[in-house]
Write an enzyme that holds these catalytic residues in place. Structure first.
Site, PDB file in Angstrom:
ATOM      1  N   GLU D  29       0.877  -1.214  -0.117  1.00 19.04           N
ATOM      2  CA  GLU D  29       0.165   0.077   0.103  1.00 19.04           C
ATOM      3  C   GLU D  29       0.766   1.460  -0.021  1.00 19.04           C
ATOM      4  O   GLU D  29       1.669   1.447   1.115  1.00 19.04           O
ATOM      5  CB  GLU D  29      -0.887   0.078   1.284  1.00 19.04           C
ATOM      6  CG  GLU D  29      -1.931  -1.240   1.182  1.00 19.04           C
ATOM      7  CD  GLU D  29      -2.302  -1.590   2.544  1.00 19.04           C
ATOM      8  OE1 GLU D  29      -2.295  -0.713   3.557  1.00 19.04           O
ATOM      9  OE2 GLU D  29      -2.841  -2.662   2.524  1.00 19.04           O
ATOM     10  N   GLU D  60      -4.628  -6.775   2.803  1.00 20.06           N
ATOM     11  CA  GLU D  60      -3.120  -7.472   3.142  1.00 20.06           C
ATOM     12  C   GLU D  60      -3.090  -8.794   2.840  1.00 20.06           C
ATOM     13  O   GLU D  60      -2.172  -9.331   2.538  1.00 20.06           O
ATOM     14  CB  GLU D  60      -2.948  -7.167   4.883  1.00 20.06           C
ATOM     15  CG  GLU D  60      -2.732  -5.549   5.118  1.00 20.06           C
ATOM     16  CD  GLU D  60      -3.859  -4.557   5.295  1.00 20.06           C
ATOM     17  OE1 GLU D  60      -5.128  -5.162   5.006  1.00 20.06           O
ATOM     18  OE2 GLU D  60      -3.650  -3.283   5.199  1.00 20.06           O
ATOM     19  N   PHE D  83       1.530  -1.025   8.415  1.00 16.69           N
ATOM     20  CA  PHE D  83       2.062  -1.129   9.947  1.00 16.69           C
ATOM     21  C   PHE D  83       1.841  -2.536  10.350  1.00 16.69           C
ATOM     22  O   PHE D  83       0.758  -3.049   9.696  1.00 16.69           O
ATOM     23  CB  PHE D  83       1.043  -0.234  10.927  1.00 16.69           C
ATOM     24  CG  PHE D  83       1.183   1.130  10.492  1.00 16.69           C
ATOM     25  CD1 PHE D  83       2.061   1.647  11.623  1.00 16.69           C
ATOM     26  CD2 PHE D  83       0.632   1.808   9.555  1.00 16.69           C
ATOM     27  CE1 PHE D  83       2.160   3.223  11.397  1.00 16.69           C
ATOM     28  CE2 PHE D  83       0.886   3.379   9.401  1.00 16.69           C
ATOM     29  CZ  PHE D  83       1.791   3.999  10.328  1.00 16.69           C
ATOM     30  N   ALA D  84       2.730  -2.980  11.297  1.00 18.89           N
ATOM     31  CA  ALA D  84       2.471  -4.397  11.587  1.00 18.89           C
ATOM     32  C   ALA D  84       1.140  -4.814  11.939  1.00 18.89           C
ATOM     33  O   ALA D  84       0.389  -5.761  12.302  1.00 18.89           O
ATOM     34  CB  ALA D  84       3.436  -4.847  12.745  1.00 18.89           C
ATOM     35  N   ASP D  85       0.259  -3.778  12.769  1.00 17.35           N
ATOM     36  CA  ASP D  85      -0.860  -3.840  13.490  1.00 17.35           C
ATOM     37  C   ASP D  85      -2.075  -4.140  12.372  1.00 17.35           C
ATOM     38  O   ASP D  85      -2.964  -4.400  12.660  1.00 17.35           O
ATOM     39  CB  ASP D  85      -1.387  -2.431  14.021  1.00 17.35           C
ATOM     40  CG  ASP D  85      -0.193  -1.770  14.795  1.00 17.35           C
ATOM     41  OD1 ASP D  85      -0.462  -1.362  15.683  1.00 17.35           O
ATOM     42  OD2 ASP D  85       0.937  -1.587  14.174  1.00 17.35           O
ATOM     43  N   ILE D  87      -1.291  -6.475  10.005  1.00 17.23           N
ATOM     44  CA  ILE D  87      -0.939  -7.916   9.308  1.00 17.23           C
ATOM     45  C   ILE D  87      -1.927  -8.679   9.720  1.00 17.23           C
ATOM     46  O   ILE D  87      -1.759  -9.900   9.049  1.00 17.23           O
ATOM     47  CB  ILE D  87       0.608  -8.305   9.766  1.00 17.23           C
ATOM     48  CG1 ILE D  87       1.429  -9.033   8.688  1.00 17.23           C
ATOM     49  CG2 ILE D  87       0.494  -8.783  11.122  1.00 17.23           C
ATOM     50  CD1 ILE D  87       2.867  -8.965   9.001  1.00 17.23           C
ATOM     51  N   PRO D  89      -4.949  -9.407   9.086  1.00 14.94           N
ATOM     52  CA  PRO D  89      -5.841  -9.679   8.017  1.00 14.94           C
ATOM     53  C   PRO D  89      -5.247 -10.847   6.923  1.00 14.94           C
ATOM     54  O   PRO D  89      -5.941 -11.652   6.331  1.00 14.94           O
ATOM     55  CB  PRO D  89      -6.140  -8.497   6.937  1.00 14.94           C
ATOM     56  CG  PRO D  89      -6.283  -7.534   8.299  1.00 14.94           C
ATOM     57  CD  PRO D  89      -4.989  -7.786   8.826  1.00 14.94           C
ATOM     58  N   HIS D 129      -0.997   1.371  15.853  1.00 11.91           N
ATOM     59  CA  HIS D 129       0.264   1.920  14.971  1.00 11.91           C
ATOM     60  C   HIS D 129       1.187   1.808  16.140  1.00 11.91           C
ATOM     61  O   HIS D 129       2.216   2.144  15.903  1.00 11.91           O
ATOM     62  CB  HIS D 129       0.296   3.284  14.552  1.00 11.91           C
ATOM     63  CG  HIS D 129      -0.855   3.933  13.716  1.00 11.91           C
ATOM     64  ND1 HIS D 129      -2.045   4.397  14.282  1.00 11.91           N
ATOM     65  CD2 HIS D 129      -1.171   3.979  12.293  1.00 11.91           C
ATOM     66  CE1 HIS D 129      -3.033   4.425  13.327  1.00 11.91           C
ATOM     67  NE2 HIS D 129      -2.365   4.334  12.073  1.00 11.91           N
TER      68      HIS D 129
HETATM   69  C1  LIG Z   1      -6.311  -3.079   7.743  1.00 12.65           C
HETATM   70  C2  LIG Z   1      -5.517  -1.583   7.403  1.00 12.65           C
HETATM   71  N1  LIG Z   1      -4.656  -1.432   6.618  1.00 12.65           N
HETATM   72  C3  LIG Z   1      -4.171  -0.338   6.511  1.00 12.65           C
HETATM   73  C4  LIG Z   1      -4.299   0.833   6.818  1.00 12.65           C
HETATM   74  C5  LIG Z   1      -3.489   2.007   6.858  1.00 12.65           C
HETATM   75  N2  LIG Z   1      -4.428   3.229   6.087  1.00 12.65           N
HETATM   76  C6  LIG Z   1      -4.931   3.923   7.015  1.00 12.65           C
HETATM   77  S1  LIG Z   1      -6.068   4.863   6.178  1.00 12.65           S
HETATM   78  C7  LIG Z   1      -5.556   4.181   4.511  1.00 12.65           C
HETATM   79  C8  LIG Z   1      -6.291   4.695   3.467  1.00 12.65           C
HETATM   80  C9  LIG Z   1      -7.849   4.572   3.256  1.00 12.65           C
HETATM   81  O1  LIG Z   1      -8.423   4.920   2.316  1.00 12.65           O
HETATM   82  P1  LIG Z   1     -10.087   4.821   2.064  1.00 12.65           P
HETATM   83  O2  LIG Z   1     -10.525   3.630   2.271  1.00 12.65           O
HETATM   84  O3  LIG Z   1     -10.263   5.507   0.726  1.00 12.65           O
HETATM   85  O4  LIG Z   1     -10.544   6.065   3.135  1.00 12.65           O
HETATM   86  P2  LIG Z   1     -10.202   7.561   3.184  1.00 12.65           P
HETATM   87  O5  LIG Z   1      -9.003   7.864   3.887  1.00 12.65           O
HETATM   88  O6  LIG Z   1     -10.215   8.023   1.826  1.00 12.65           O
HETATM   89  O7  LIG Z   1     -11.513   8.279   3.848  1.00 12.65           O
HETATM   90  C10 LIG Z   1      -4.793   3.356   4.945  1.00 12.65           C
HETATM   91  C11 LIG Z   1      -4.153   2.435   3.849  1.00 12.65           C
HETATM   92  C12 LIG Z   1      -5.130   0.813   8.085  1.00 12.65           C
HETATM   93  N3  LIG Z   1      -5.526   1.612   8.673  1.00 12.65           N
HETATM   94  N4  LIG Z   1      -5.969  -0.421   8.196  1.00 12.65           N
END
Ligand SMILES: Cc1ncc(C[n+]2csc(CCOP(=O)(O)OP(=O)(O)O)c2C)c(N)n1
Ligand SMILES: Cc1ncc(C[n+]2csc(CCOP(=O)(O)OP(=O)(O)O)c2C)c(N)n1
Ligand SMILES: [Mg+2]
Ligand SMILES: [Mg+2]
Lengths: 410, 337, 410, 337
Positions: D29, D60, D83-85, D87, D89, D129
């Site tokens: 990502e 993931e 983030f390892a948090d 992982i 899924p 995180h």
């Molecule tokens: C399971 C998981 N993977 C990765 C992340 C890291 N992360 C936080 S927000 C984000 C992007 C999310 O995008 P979107 O779903 O389009 O929501 P938006 O921020 O645009 O409202 C990511 C990859 C996370 N919080 N949880």
């Protein structure tokens, strides 16, 4: 027979990058009022086209047109405008607080205020919301005290979450607002579970879940739609397509190939695709889905087509990955400006009233901020509540946590 | 009182709770009409109705996610994961959501769910029907992990689990569903009916979470054990003639540290037995706890008898399974040491 | 406004249960030849209807009709019939071996032989297959030695899997057959990864994955379709809808609301829905999808509409949850009988040849079985290879496993 | 040689491997155009091309499943979990598939994948995180778990990971991405440039998997530690004035048992330090191993200093983080005992 042409790997890329002029020619801005409004009892198979249209009510002149016009009273619209403006004022203030080093983190919802506010208003007050981190407007529209939100953001001694969560990860059972997770997607199947529970109990309340365009790729999205379809759960499954997931454009979640609303089709669920910056359209679509759920007809998927007008979070800098002026050029405009324009056309609003309200809300926010900042922060040396950390891990704190609490106290 | 197998006892626990509490419901793959692949939910749909015990799509994360949502509503769902080996798709929902919901919301929302799953080997199930993943749950703050070893405990602990306001991982040693297998795979299996703990009250009762049971008092060494391996440990005691105290932990977290330390301080020697792979298994935590609490009482190194650090092999089931001979050898080592 | 009607929870149930007469009135048996065959380059948006039709070539009289007729040479058809019959003979024999206590477990594919065999024949020999446990026909059609399959099933000293896997969990890289997992669904996204690797390398080989109707509810199904869509992976994603997932009818995976093929639509992927008991239709659909993948046009989803004619596995007893005679009443017939009828119509087959081939194949299977049974079983007291268990956990066996091996040897 | 931060060293490792081996590719990502939320893959897409380092959907399990398929094809994918948090899924694909593929297919297929993920706390990241889930991987036979503590090791270990034919869980202590944080959160952080192990060759080199490093020789006690906590342990040694030997494990499984036993047999005292929650943490395994291998040399109970058994709390970061004071106190206890 064998075609031996070498294969190649396609990796999606957005049309434009920093330095380029924004290019929204791929965004289909259909005519307001053009999408028909079927009866809620229509078989989902008959209305698959709705997944590819875009429900719009407000036209460029601020007039409400077409079958989806929810014909809301002016005071409802005024309340909606106020809640959106308050959300924005709150966001701005908290963002700045982070920039000033007063908090560790914040996430704004600018450009997406209509999603949360109009949806909150189209739902009943006791319907249960399972939001992501970008629907603070739900809390504000439902009248949750601003000061409580700020106490959470500041992790201060009055933080209802006891300093445990990252700023902006609210929770309020009383307000029908589920604890925000931080893990993307997980709340989506939980919303379905809550709705199934409501149906199981013969209750009348429905649930509503939100997920981002990016997070639709998570497993829980699939589980939510599967379980919602199989058990006809009274739930609204909202996909907030704000075009971006941190630095990844929506094409990386599948948006190059089709709409996000179309996902519903594969589960036999009805889908509505809505201009997310059009307060009236969002309200109308949500009300349709809510009515359908309440009539025991099951779940509806709504794609809210919008634009994340600012950074992903205070940790992000969008100028590294997208043209700086994309937000202003978003062809579907700004939700606050568009509703204000509509109210002006209706004769209930003016630039003066707008300015006065802006000032009043700013003052409100500033007063709440002062109040929140007066409360000592948790985790500071003076804070006496450090062993709170061992509470709520379990209903009753077991021996090993009690021992650790003693160890920490020294 | 009736003589029940562990399957019947578990079934009875759910039957009782469905009867007592309209907020209790059961779902999982094949648990409804069919009554579960191990028949643990047999007859419950017919007796209590379609919506009280029903089948789900094959999506373990969905099952648990839905259960958490129901828990947040106020229900007390009991879900079945068909085999513990298939719990990993639900791991995120269990660890990131169920385990932390109360904490992160400061008690605003809770997840009073019970996740039942058959676990452990000894049924020639190969690597995907034999696993013992308890240590993957004991590391997670907020989860309570329970493993019964008899029909009586199974029913009483399951009722406690359903009544608990926390998420419970309830691991059912499937090898002893129908009888107290002691690891002597070459001997005929005794049915539960010959075991005193198969006498089970038909109505409501509980066995408390967090409390171990001394299933055999002894002086020469302490065996810390749970689940199917309790019977293996007892067989090892008999085979070796060593007067060991056998402690059935029943709940792994929170573990009954008082029972453990009382026994080890008395015997000065300790053998830990589980079927899960050894490295970072729950035995490691037990070993660490014992040496922390009883260091000055220990007269020999603590021994761990566990599954080898390999996936569960189909053909070499009995070479993998930590049977009574390995436990007895460890008993001999700790008592000779 | 508030509709206060009590909600209720819907739980899907099949039309019939043991004791009832089978009822297939819900099964849409459309006219053979009726579904059009688009060009492979057609935009998936133009051919969404294919997800709701049923591609059929063989009619009730054994004639091949319509645009999907693959016009295969008679020797190809004869080879297909032979591979299907061999698969069935093998299954029957191994099932019986389990019943005789010679093995611990087995899973048959009766009724679904056309899925694996016709698909294997429509793919190139070096295309990579990621099967579930019910596509043993792939191995047989590709000429993998029967004796090797049996060595695996018997966990004997020649078992290529060294006794590690449950019977019927084969693996053969050389045959382009990925190691069967036992965990449902996991192989589906792996197939996409393999296909992406092939595209990344400019290779010409494509991948093909299989999943059951029940297992479509797993996360990996969603991930596979998402990644396949985003990267236009050269992969065929087959859903074998055999109506059952152990005791759960396909309505519990979402089949009440729509077809499984329709899932593809939400990802912008083309879907074909095929009579899985029609060898010609399965072959034609697979060839279309393979051609499309090879032309770098990306993934296709195929729903193979069939019926699990026997128990889920040797551990299962379907008479507990479905009418006993459902299999015979399946409206789309038996794949072996239908291809035999077609060959008879073509003048290349007869009852006599059928009987002779049956006997020859039974003899072949029996000879292989004798050979496999002559090899000592692993895990028996005499077996010297017990410490094999510690190999292949890692590329190089680390100290703790070497120590454990020594401990086991005593 | 150049002075590199850990981020630069990791970036350099991937740059080198992309250059040397066309079968190496990177995805995850936000890792492509943007270069990752911690900028570890910065510039790699631009330099090596769109298909060598690219963004993925947020799934993931999909990322890891796809990587396994690529590994089966013959590639050596490096994937980033943001983030390892997050992982969990992917846990099923890692545990049920990557870890067991070689075993279950008897070597017919393998999954030579490297799963990089930033882990650990100290950045006010709250419960999602900050986590340290290493013990959830050390329990899984077939996985190799690696944690670097310096730029030099980070690059050398990452290259070894990419070249390994097994699946590697590569945990990057994000608190020390930019400097060797020693747990004194109230003092200014030193940059990597002042640390000798920030001198990193620009080209190819490896640090072997499975080998610990004695980062400080000492006689009074042994500290077993890894990742960011290595620097905390060193600070505790300095603060306490106790002449402890500090062993940086670097690889958790397979662990370097020789280095551990040699040291503990010499010192007779042992403190184990990690940031992960204590119960069933990797420290439990280390404690069990030490007492199994060194029982008769131990002069005091082994001490574990670890994160409390709670989710990582946002506001109480420094009360949660096992800083030098807690390590020093444990050192005092073991040496006084
Ligand atoms: C399971 C998981 N993977 C990765 C992340 C890291 N992360 C936080 S927000 C984000 C992007 C999310 O995008 P979107 O779903 O389009 O929501 P938006 O921020 O645009 O409202 C990511 C990859 C996370 N919080 N949880
Ligand atoms: C992750 C996982 N969950 C549950 C199971 C148990 N299980 C094995 S087969 C099966 C039914 C699968 O049905 P379907 O996908 O339709 O395939 P079919 O058996 O019909 O070919 C179930 C639930 C499993 N193997 N893996
Ligand atoms: Mg987004
Ligand atoms: Mg099926």
């Amino acid at each position: 027979m064998k075609n031996s042409r070498a294969l190649s790997l396609h990796v999606p890329e957005p049309r434009t990058r920093p330095g380029d002029a924004p290019d929204f020619s791929g965004v289909d801005v259909s005519r307001p009022g053009a999408v028909p409004r079927p009866d809620i009892a229509t078989d989902p198979r008959e209305i698959r086209d709705l997944a590819y249209g875009l429900i719009r009510v407000l036209d460029d002149h601020g007039e409400a047109v077409g079958p989806w016009d929810p014909r809301l009273d002016a005071d409802v619209l005024l309340a909606g405008l106020k809640a959106m403006m308050l959300t924005r004022a709150y966001d701005d203030r908290m963002y700045r607080a982070q920039r000033q080093g007063k908090t560790s983190f914040f996430m704004k919802s600018r450009g997406e205020e209509a999603v949360a506010v109009a949806q909150a208003m189209a739902l009943d007050r006791d319907d249960m919301c399972f939001p992501t981190y970008r629907q603070q407007g739900l809390l504000i529209a439902r009248g949750y005290p601003l000061i409580q939100m700020m106490n959470q953001v500041y992790s201060n001694e009055r933080d209802p979450m006891k300093g445990r969560q990252l700023p902006s990860m609210y929770s309020s059972r009383e307000t029908g607002f589920f604890s925000i997770s931080g893990n993307l997607g997980t709340q989506f199947s939980q919303a379905v579970g809550w709705a199934m529970a409501s149906a199981y109990k013969g209750d009348t309340r429905i649930a509503s879940g939100w997920i981002g365009d990016g997070a639709t790729a998570e497993a829980d999205f699939h589980h939510a739609l599967t379980f919602a379809s199989v058990y006809r759960a009274p739930v609204i499954l909202n996909i907030v397509n704000n075009q971006w997931a941190i630095s990844s454009f929506q094409g990386l979640a599948g948006g190059e190939a089709t709409t996000f609303a179309a996902r519903a089709i594969g589960y036999g669920l009805p889908a509505l695709r809505v201009d997310g910056n059009d307060f009236l359209a969002v309200h109308a679509a949500t009300a349709w889905a809510a009515e359908r759920a309440r009539a025991n007809l099951g779940a509806t998927v709504i794609e809210l087509f919008t634009y994340r007008a600012e950074s992903h979070s205070t940790s992000d800098d969008p100028s590294r990955y997208r043209p700086a002026d994309e937000a202003e050029r978003w062809p579907l405009g700004d939700p606050v400006a568009r509703l204000a324009q509509h109210l002006t056309v209706l004769g209930c609003w003016s630039q003066e009233r707008q300015a006065a309200q802006q000032k009043a809300l700013d003052d409100l926010v500033r007063a709440a901020q002062r109040e929140a900042e007066a409360v000592p922060a948790l985790g500071s040396k003076s804070s006496s509540r450090v062993t709170d950390m061992f509470d709520d891990v379990y209903a009753e704190t077991p021996w090993h946590l009690r021992q650790q609490a003693r160890e920490l106290e020294g | 009182m009736a003589s029940m197998t562990m399957i019947q006892a578990l079934n009875s626990a759910m039957d009782v709770m469905l009867g007592l509490d309209p907020d209790v419901l059961i779902f999982g793959e094949d648990v409804g009409y069919f009554g579960g692949v191990f028949r643990v939910t047999d007859g419950l749909q017919k007796k209590h109705g379609l919506t009280r015990c029903f089948d789900t799509p094959i999506g373990e994360a969905g099952i648990v996610g839905v259960a958490i949502g129901m828990g947040a509503y106020g229900l007390r769902p009991i879900v079945e994961i068909q085999f513990a080996d298939y719990i990993y798709p639900a791991y995120d929902q269990l660890v990131s959501e169920a385990a932390r919901l109360r904490f992160r919301s400061a008690g605003d929302f809770t997840a009073p769910i019970t996740v039942r799953t058959p676990y452990g080997g000894g049924i020639f199930g190969g690597q995907t029907h034999s696993q013992s993943p308890e240590a993957l749950f004991t590391h997670v703050a907020g989860l309570t992990t329970v493993v019964p070893s008899t029909p009586y405990d199974a029913k009483g602990l399951l009722i406690s689990a359903v009544e608990s306001n926390d998420p419970i991982i309830f691991l059912e040693p499937k090898r002893i569903y129908n009888g107290p297998f002691d690891g002597h795979h070459d001997r005929p299996v005794t049915p539960w009916s010959r075991h005193p703990a198969s006498e089970v009250p038909e109505g409501y009762y509980t066995v408390p979470l967090g409390k171990a049971a001394v299933v055999r008092a002894g002086e020469a060494a302490t065996i810390l054990v749970y689940g199917a391996m309790v019977h293996v440990a007892l067989a090892a005691v008999e085979d070796s003639g060593i007067d060991a105290e056998v402690i059935d932990l029943r709940t792994l977290v929170p573990v009954d540290i008082e029972a453990i330390t009382a026994s080890v301080k008395k015997t000065g020697r300790c053998v830990i037995v589980h079927e899960a792979t050894r490295t970072s298994g729950f035995g490691a935590e037990l070993s660490a706890l014992v040496q922390e609490h009883c260091f000055y009482h220990l007269e020999a190194p603590i021994e761990r008898v566990a599954g080898w650090d390999t996936p569960y092999p189909h053909a070499f089931e009995w070479d993998y399974f930590p049977g009574p001979a390995r436990v007895a050898a460890a008993l001999r080592r700790v008592t000779e040491g």
